[in-house]
Design a protein around this motif. Structure first.
Motif, mmCIF file in Angstrom:
data_model
loop_
_atom_site.group_PDB
_atom_site.id
_atom_site.type_symbol
_atom_site.label_atom_id
_atom_site.label_comp_id
_atom_site.label_asym_id
_atom_site.label_seq_id
_atom_site.Cartn_x
_atom_site.Cartn_y
_atom_site.Cartn_z
ATOM 1 N N GLY A 64 30.962 110.973 32.038
ATOM 2 C CA GLY A 64 31.851 111.411 33.110
ATOM 3 C C GLY A 64 31.208 112.278 34.168
ATOM 4 N N ARG A 65 29.896 112.182 34.306
ATOM 5 C CA ARG A 65 29.202 113.044 35.269
ATOM 6 C C ARG A 65 28.389 112.229 36.268
ATOM 7 N NH1 ARG A 65 27.996 115.251 30.426
ATOM 8 N NH2 ARG A 65 25.816 114.689 30.666
ATOM 9 N N MET A 66 29.038 111.266 36.907
ATOM 10 C CA MET A 66 28.341 110.539 37.967
ATOM 11 C C MET A 66 29.135 110.648 39.250
ATOM 12 S SD MET A 66 29.423 107.395 39.408
ATOM 13 C CE MET A 66 27.833 106.735 39.802
ATOM 14 N N ALA A 67 28.450 110.500 40.358
ATOM 15 C CA ALA A 67 29.064 110.525 41.687
ATOM 16 C C ALA A 67 28.319 109.516 42.551
ATOM 17 C CB ALA A 67 28.988 111.922 42.280
ATOM 18 N N ILE A 68 28.902 109.192 43.693
ATOM 19 C CA ILE A 68 28.303 108.225 44.609
ATOM 20 C C ILE A 68 28.046 108.880 45.955
ATOM 21 C CG2 ILE A 68 28.810 106.139 45.955
ATOM 22 C CD1 ILE A 68 30.049 104.942 43.507
ATOM 23 N N ASN A 69 26.871 108.617 46.499
ATOM 24 C CA ASN A 69 26.509 109.047 47.845
ATOM 25 C C ASN A 69 26.581 107.820 48.755
ATOM 26 O OD1 ASN A 69 25.468 110.555 50.023
ATOM 27 N ND2 ASN A 69 23.421 109.803 49.580
ATOM 28 N N ILE A 70 27.533 107.819 49.664
ATOM 29 C CA ILE A 70 27.684 106.718 50.608
ATOM 30 C C ILE A 70 26.677 106.905 51.743
ATOM 31 C CG2 ILE A 70 29.216 105.663 52.335
ATOM 32 C CD1 ILE A 70 30.029 104.934 49.518
ATOM 33 N N VAL A 71 25.818 105.909 51.915
ATOM 34 C CA VAL A 71 24.830 105.905 52.995
ATOM 35 C C VAL A 71 25.266 104.817 53.969
ATOM 36 C CG1 VAL A 71 22.399 105.633 53.593
ATOM 37 C CG2 VAL A 71 23.051 106.619 51.369
ATOM 38 N N ASN A 72 25.686 105.235 55.147
ATOM 39 C CA ASN A 72 26.246 104.287 56.110
ATOM 40 C C ASN A 72 25.210 103.357 56.718
ATOM 41 O OD1 ASN A 72 29.162 104.740 56.287
ATOM 42 N ND2 ASN A 72 28.518 106.831 56.677
ATOM 43 N N GLY A 73 23.966 103.598 56.477
ATOM 44 C CA GLY A 73 22.927 102.668 56.906
ATOM 45 C C GLY A 73 22.366 102.964 58.274
ATOM 46 N N TRP A 74 21.083 102.798 58.372
ATOM 47 C CA TRP A 74 20.407 103.012 59.642
ATOM 48 C C TRP A 74 19.144 102.176 59.743
ATOM 49 C CZ3 TRP A 74 15.451 104.597 58.956
ATOM 50 C CH2 TRP A 74 15.147 105.164 57.713
ATOM 51 N N GLN A 88 26.946 98.877 63.675
ATOM 52 C CA GLN A 88 26.665 100.061 64.476
ATOM 53 C C GLN A 88 27.948 100.853 64.705
ATOM 54 O OE1 GLN A 88 23.479 100.813 65.141
ATOM 55 N NE2 GLN A 88 22.901 98.897 64.183
ATOM 56 N N GLY A 89 27.795 102.131 64.949
ATOM 57 C CA GLY A 89 28.884 102.979 65.401
ATOM 58 C C GLY A 89 30.125 102.958 64.535
ATOM 59 N N GLU A 90 31.246 102.878 65.215
ATOM 60 C CA GLU A 90 32.563 102.959 64.570
ATOM 61 C C GLU A 90 32.748 101.927 63.465
ATOM 62 O OE1 GLU A 90 36.312 104.006 63.510
ATOM 63 O OE2 GLU A 90 34.960 105.135 64.809
ATOM 64 N N GLU A 91 32.216 100.731 63.660
ATOM 65 C CA GLU A 91 32.435 99.662 62.694
ATOM 66 C C GLU A 91 31.830 99.982 61.329
ATOM 67 O OE1 GLU A 91 32.376 94.807 62.463
ATOM 68 O OE2 GLU A 91 31.318 95.802 64.107
ATOM 69 N N ARG A 92 30.666 100.642 61.303
ATOM 70 C CA ARG A 92 30.061 100.956 60.001
ATOM 71 C C ARG A 92 30.891 101.986 59.238
ATOM 72 N NH1 ARG A 92 24.639 104.552 60.731
ATOM 73 N NH2 ARG A 92 25.569 106.145 62.038
ATOM 74 N N TYR A 93 31.569 102.887 59.956
ATOM 75 C CA TYR A 93 32.440 103.852 59.276
ATOM 76 C C TYR A 93 33.710 103.180 58.756
ATOM 77 C CZ TYR A 93 29.287 107.395 61.008
ATOM 78 O OH TYR A 93 28.165 108.140 61.268
ATOM 79 N N ARG A 94 34.240 102.219 59.496
ATOM 80 C CA ARG A 94 35.413 101.483 59.014
ATOM 81 C C ARG A 94 35.051 100.700 57.751
ATOM 82 N NH1 ARG A 94 36.251 100.227 64.638
ATOM 83 N NH2 ARG A 94 35.593 98.098 64.228
#
Length: 174
Positions: A64-74, A88-94
């Motif tokens: 029960g000790r895991m987490a996720i790091n979201i990397v939006n990409g570059w 790119q931009g707004e679309e990657r956050y959506r």
């Protein structure tokens, strides 16, 4: 773990010399006594249903000790080489918002359906749930206003990037 760290990041660089973050985390986190395993994930390179399953498995392995790091990409070359879609931009956050909604939906529901701009899931099931009723936490980093809005709305933790001091080692080495 023995010196008191709370969390370790398993970064995912697909185009690099390092081993897979998921393989490393599975091998090492099983030995952690208290520290959490934070695995980096790039929406657009992985499907959220697969990550939901892998995260639930790792969460069980490390009690029960895991987490996720979201990397939006570059890194466009990395995405393209490994079959991902560069946004790119707004679309990657959506896309990342949808990704997180599917993770949490699968972790907390018996059956979960989702229709979004980037992902569709019809009656998805994740029979193996995370170790705890509270699902794994989501981290991300951003310095842009839109990125910080994404983190505030969709994530549990924000990695803060501190500005370098004027007399930093990098400055002194020039």
């Amino acid at each position: 773990d023995r010196v008191g760290f709370d969390l370790t990041l398993f970064a995912e660089r697909h185009l690099g010399h390092d081993m897979s973050a998921w393989v490393d985390a599975s091998a090492l986190a099983s030995r952690f006594e208290r520290m959490r395993a934070l695995v980096a994930v790039h929406p657009g390179l992985w499907h959220p249903v697969m990550i939901a399953k892998m995260a639930a498995s790792l969460d069980r392995i490390c009690k029960g000790r895991m987490a996720i790091n979201i990397v939006n990409g570059w890194f466009d070359q990395e995405f393209e080489m490994f079959g991902g879609t560069v946004l790119q931009g707004e679309e990657r956050y959506r896309r990342s918002t949808e990704f997180i909604e599917i993770l949490r939906g699968l972790w907390t529901n018996e059956t979960f359906s989702y229709t979004g701009e980037h992902y569709t899931l019809d009656k998805g099931q994740l029979l193996l749930k995370p170790a705890n009723p509270t699902p794994p936490e989501i981290f991300s980093v951003s310095t842009s206003d839109r990125g910080r809005d994404f983190i505030a709305q969709d994530c549990d933790w924000w990695f803060v990037e501190f500005p370098k001091a004027a007399n930093s080692t990098d400055e002194l080495m020039r």
